[in-house]
Design an enzyme around this catalytic site. Structure first.
Site, PDB file in Angstrom:
ATOM      1  NE  ARG A   1      20.396   7.829   4.646  1.00  0.00           N
ATOM      2  CZ  ARG A   1      20.305   6.936   3.674  1.00  0.00           C
ATOM      3  NH1 ARG A   1      19.282   6.110   3.634  1.00  0.00           N
ATOM      4  NH2 ARG A   1      21.233   6.856   2.735  1.00  0.00           N
TER       5      ARG A   1
ATOM      6  CE  LYS B   1      -3.212   8.442   0.913  1.00  0.00           C
ATOM      7  NZ  LYS B   1      -3.733   7.976  -0.413  1.00  0.00           N
TER       8      LYS B   1
ATOM      9  N   GLY C   1       6.498   1.840 -15.608  1.00  0.00           N
ATOM     10  CA  GLY C   1       6.934   1.503 -14.263  1.00  0.00           C
ATOM     11  C   GLY C   1       7.059   0.013 -14.049  1.00  0.00           C
TER      12      GLY C   1
ATOM     13  CE1 TYR D   1       1.359   9.815   1.591  1.00  0.00           C
ATOM     14  CE2 TYR D   1       1.994   9.185   3.816  1.00  0.00           C
ATOM     15  CZ  TYR D   1       1.415   8.875   2.598  1.00  0.00           C
ATOM     16  OH  TYR D   1       0.882   7.627   2.397  1.00  0.00           O
TER      17      TYR D   1
ATOM     18  CB  ALA E   1      -0.933   8.664  -3.228  1.00  0.00           C
TER      19      ALA E   1
ATOM     20  CB  SER F   1       8.534  12.630 -22.174  1.00  0.00           C
ATOM     21  OG  SER F   1       9.650  12.652 -21.302  1.00  0.00           O
TER      22      SER F   1
END
Length: 332
Positions: A275, A154, A43, A150, A84, A38
């Site tokens: 992390r 893929k 980018g 992920y 992706a 919106s």
């Protein structure tokens, strides 16, 4: 002779924006899909020079929508499918969205290319589909071992691409880049995480596991690999999967030392448990064998790790670029 039109999904992202820029330099007109938002944000495409953007048609859409994809690829000579969801930690939180984008989105691209008779589709895979190296260097014949949602999503897209070539003769080639880095990369990746924190004045760097090794390619070399498989003769590449990488590995801990020297900074590392991937999900070692790509196209990396890091440091030291990042938080 009029410029040919090529289409790029995920064009607003890190690699996609660099690829778009290179395709324009090659003389193409680029139809660039940017995920609808919106804010009408394009980018990283917004950072391309005006003369480049003159040859780019930005299309707001979504690979999860078949109509968006059909409109994007219609009349294109080549489609580069990069769209992706890629953040591994977020795939633990929202795996359904990864299947929708990386599997169903890829299916929509395959169907559009099939029904519209597009001459070439370049599908993007990832070295994460291999999991921790069982043999090194990793060739395209290495077993697929998906250690995160992920990676599994893929691999699902990859298998669909293979099946469409086998079932329908779809002119698809799959490129499987190992870890790519450079200007414009998201702070969720380790190199921007380290460089961004140092550029922001930090000398105690917050990271996860320092032991994993990776094969890091500068983004211009990865883009050159995309262009190589996108333009090579069909008999050399169509229906095949190709790794791209340098064949050299470095641990995260060693990488911090190299970056510290480049940025003339003495760094300490603080471990952050948030992390660290789950033990069985961490890919401990990745190192590429790209000999198949070299034999088929002549591609070879043209930049050393240090050259790529120097260009990335220069990017993050620009205050305007650094201001786009949140260096003080964990970017999932």
């Amino acid at each position: 002779m009029p410029a040919t039109t090529v289409a790029v999904t995920g064009a607003e992202g890190f690699i996609g924006s660099h690829l778009t820029e290179a395709l324009v330099a090659d003389g193409h007109r680029v139809r660039a899909m940017v995920q609808y938002n919106s804010f009408s944000s394009y980018g990283w495409l917004e950072n391309l020079p005006p003369d480049v953007l003159d040859s780019v048609e930005v299309v707001l859409g979504d690979v999860r929508d078949p109509g968006s994809v059909q409109d994007l690829v219609k009349g294109a000579e080549t489609v580069y499918h990069l769209a992706a969801l890629i953040a591994i930690p977020y795939s633990y939180r929202a795996p359904h969205s990864y299947v929708e984008t990386n599997v169903t989105g890829t299916l929509n691209v395959l169907e559009a290319v099939r029904h519209l008779g597009i001459p070439r589709l370049v599908h993007t895979s990832t070295s994460e589909t291999y999991g921790t190296a069982q043999t090194v260097p990793i060739t395209e014949d290495h077993p697929i071992n998906t250690q995160s949602p992920y990676a599994a999503s893929k691999a699902g897209g990859d298998r669909l691409a293979d099946s469409y070539h086998a079932s329908f003769g779809l002119p698809v080639v799959t490129l499987r880049p190992f870890n790519t880095f450079g200007p414009r990369q998201s702070m969720r990746a380790v190199i921007p995480t380290v460089i961004g924190q140092v550029a922001a004045g930090e000398r105690t760097i917050t990271l996860g596991d320092l032991r994993p090794t990776r094969d890091f390619s500068y983004v211009k070399d990865t883009v050159a690999a995309f262009r190589a498989v996108g333009t090579a003769s069909a008999e050399r590449v169509v229906g095949r999967t190709f790794n791209s990488g340098t064949g050299e590995e470095i641990s995260v801990g060693e990488l911090v030392t190299v970056i510290g020297k480049l940025m003339d900074a003495e760094l300490e590392i603080r471990s952050d448990a948030d992390r660290v991937r789950p033990a069985n999900s961490e890919v401990m070692r990745l190192v590429c064998d790209a000999s198949r790509l070299r034999a088929a196209t002549g591609w070879a990396p043209a930049h050393t790790l240090e050259e790529g890091l120097a260009a990335t440091v220069a990017f993050f030291r620009d205050p305007a670029n650094l201001a786009r990042y949140k260096t003080g938080i964990y970017n999932v």
